[in-house]
Write an enzyme that holds these catalytic residues in place. Structure first.
Site, PDB file in Angstrom:
ATOM      1  N   ARG A 266      -5.920   2.670   4.990  1.00  0.00           N
ATOM      2  CA  ARG A 266      -6.668   1.581   4.369  1.00  0.00           C
ATOM      3  C   ARG A 266      -8.063   1.555   4.972  1.00  0.00           C
ATOM      4  O   ARG A 266      -8.236   1.708   6.187  1.00  0.00           O
ATOM      5  CB  ARG A 266      -5.976   0.227   4.622  1.00  0.00           C
ATOM      6  CG  ARG A 266      -4.744  -0.023   3.771  1.00  0.00           C
ATOM      7  CD  ARG A 266      -5.094  -0.213   2.287  1.00  0.00           C
ATOM      8  NE  ARG A 266      -3.940  -0.511   1.471  1.00  0.00           N
ATOM      9  CZ  ARG A 266      -3.204   0.398   0.813  1.00  0.00           C
ATOM     10  NH1 ARG A 266      -3.497   1.682   0.899  1.00  0.00           N
ATOM     11  NH2 ARG A 266      -2.178   0.015   0.073  1.00  0.00           N
TER      12      ARG A 266
ATOM     13  N   GLU B 151     -13.691  -1.198  -0.948  1.00  0.00           N
ATOM     14  CA  GLU B 151     -13.560  -0.397  -2.168  1.00  0.00           C
ATOM     15  C   GLU B 151     -13.889  -1.219  -3.404  1.00  0.00           C
ATOM     16  O   GLU B 151     -13.468  -2.374  -3.485  1.00  0.00           O
ATOM     17  CB  GLU B 151     -12.113   0.109  -2.279  1.00  0.00           C
ATOM     18  CG  GLU B 151     -11.844   1.312  -1.438  1.00  0.00           C
ATOM     19  CD  GLU B 151     -10.380   1.749  -1.484  1.00  0.00           C
ATOM     20  OE1 GLU B 151      -9.923   2.246  -0.454  1.00  0.00           O
ATOM     21  OE2 GLU B 151      -9.733   1.584  -2.534  1.00  0.00           O
TER      22      GLU B 151
ATOM     23  N   HIS C  18      -9.616   7.174  -3.297  1.00  0.00           N
ATOM     24  CA  HIS C  18      -8.279   6.616  -3.064  1.00  0.00           C
ATOM     25  C   HIS C  18      -7.226   7.273  -3.980  1.00  0.00           C
ATOM     26  O   HIS C  18      -6.590   6.615  -4.799  1.00  0.00           O
ATOM     27  CB  HIS C  18      -8.281   5.088  -3.253  1.00  0.00           C
ATOM     28  CG  HIS C  18      -7.153   4.409  -2.529  1.00  0.00           C
ATOM     29  ND1 HIS C  18      -7.250   3.133  -2.009  1.00  0.00           N
ATOM     30  CD2 HIS C  18      -5.903   4.820  -2.237  1.00  0.00           C
ATOM     31  CE1 HIS C  18      -6.113   2.794  -1.433  1.00  0.00           C
ATOM     32  NE2 HIS C  18      -5.275   3.807  -1.566  1.00  0.00           N
TER      33      HIS C  18
ATOM     34  N   ILE D 289       4.367   8.752   6.430  1.00  0.00           N
ATOM     35  CA  ILE D 289       3.248   9.611   6.021  1.00  0.00           C
ATOM     36  C   ILE D 289       2.711  10.391   7.220  1.00  0.00           C
ATOM     37  O   ILE D 289       2.353  11.571   7.107  1.00  0.00           O
ATOM     38  CB  ILE D 289       2.156   8.777   5.317  1.00  0.00           C
ATOM     39  CG1 ILE D 289       2.732   8.173   4.018  1.00  0.00           C
ATOM     40  CG2 ILE D 289       0.931   9.640   4.996  1.00  0.00           C
ATOM     41  CD1 ILE D 289       1.829   7.170   3.312  1.00  0.00           C
TER      42      ILE D 289
HETATM   43  C1  DGY Z   1      -0.339   2.703  -1.592  1.00  0.00           C
HETATM   44  O1  DGY Z   1       0.661   2.876  -2.294  1.00  0.00           O
HETATM   45  O2  DGY Z   1      -0.373   1.860  -0.701  1.00  0.00           O
HETATM   46  C2  DGY Z   1      -1.507   3.603  -1.831  1.00  0.00           C
HETATM   47  O3  DGY Z   1      -2.618   3.261  -1.110  1.00  0.00           O
HETATM   48  C3  DGY Z   1      -1.846   3.697  -3.306  1.00  0.00           C
HETATM   49  O4  DGY Z   1      -0.894   4.475  -3.867  1.00  0.00           O
END
Ligand code: DGY
Length: 329
Positions: free
Chosen positions: A243, A272, A290, A156
């Protein structure tokens, strides 16, 4: 006996269909509390439980569980004690790869949204306070030329770097904060010569936008605390799509109030769905519920992967996307 699946929260198709094709499926009508889920996992009625990231699958639950596996509907699996699962002979699967671009889009959206004050601007228009073009209305900052610091350099983070380079940002990264490990030119691949590795402390001090892309574990919990926030530039913006507990949220609220940093774009929160007191009142934030992976195609792919993982585990095969491996008997 037919395979039996427990699904803690309904997932999109083709997930439920794939599970139904392979066995008996129980979808809980509402998300279970910890005790209810522990009792269901211990009942012996299910081969595999398909979990959401809010389902806590910890060592005590696993100690009593009579399951072959846990299939998480997420790429992150900090909700599961994987070590305890492995010791109990319980396989764990996740959904990597399919949500990379969608989550990087949200990171970029938060960078742009905080830089250009999108929430304040939207509210001003809706409140009927837009009275015409003004030379100094809602001035933001430039993204092009700004330094983006990536904490982490996995899938990511790389997808975010790709986008940021397209916006003319200078991209720095620290691959595994708070520690360091050198990333070779070969590992950099398409990013060689375009992004630069720096130590975590330097990343913190130099970033105009500091974006978090590390998994949550005991090393990264509160990675960004009051001390780190104090070392950021006063005009820096913190972005978190990873997170919530990676950031000490109370310390962040203080830092945003006191001008220690200039803003924050958050898609995740420490506890959360609760927010730290005061966070929602701060104008210099963009707060999302989220939704990093929340596109129709991505959630459908996550459903497919989590279902094929669950079916493989129930049938005694290694899941296509395993998080752990069991020692051969
Ligand atoms: C994950 O997949 O870890 C995301 O936080 C939710 O899609």
């Amino acid at each position: 006996m037919a395979n039996s699946f427990l699904v803690t929260t309904a997932i999109p198709e083709p997930g439920l269909q794939l599970l139904s094709d392979a066995g008996r499926v129980t979808v809980l009508p509402e998300p279970p509390g910890y005790d209810a889920l522990a009792a269901l996992c211990a009942s012996g009625d299910y081969d595999v439980v398909l979990t959401q990231l809010r389902d806590v699958i910890d060592a005590p639950l696993l100690a009593a569980a009579r399951l072959k596996g846990v299939s998480n509907f997420a790429v992150g699996y900090n909700n599961i004690d994987v070590g305890a699962a492995t010791r109990r002979g319980i396989l764990v699967g996740n959904t990597p790869g399919v949500l990379t671009d969608a989550t990087a889009d949200i990171a970029m959206l938060l960078i742009l949204g905080t830089a250009r004050r999108v929430v304040e601007a939207d509210r001003l228009v809706r409140d009927g306070k837009f009275l015409g073009w003004e030379p100094e209305l809602l001035l933001g900052r430039d993204v092009s030329g700004a330094v983006l610091g990536l904490a982490g350099f996995g899938r990511i983070a790389r997808a975010t770097a790709r986008r940021a380079l397209g916006f003319g940002m200078e991209v720095l990264f620290a691959p595994r904060p708070p520690g360091d490990r050198p990333v070779s030119e070969a590992e950099l691949g398409e990013f060689a010569g375009k992004v630069r590795q720096v130590p975590w402390d330097e990343l913190v001090a130099r970033s105009d936008f500091l974006s978090l892309h590390v998994p949550l574990n005991y090393q990264t919990r509160h990675l960004v605390d009051a001390a780190v926030l104090a070392r950021m530039k006063p005009d820096a913006i913190l972005i978190n799509t990873a997170r919530g507990p990676i950031v000490h949220e109370d310390a962040l609220v203080d830092a945003l109030r006191n001008g220690t940093i200039a803003g924050a774009g958050l898609d995740v929160f420490e506890d959360e769905p609760k927010l730290a007191p005061g966070l929602a009142e701060l104008p210099n934030t963009v707060l999302l519920p989220h939704v990093g992976s929340a596109t129709v195609p991505v959630r459908s792919e996550m459903a497919r992967l989590s279902a094929v993982n669950a079916v493989a585990i129930a049938e005694g095969r290694t899941p296509p996307h395993p998080v752990n491996h069991l020692a051969k008997a």
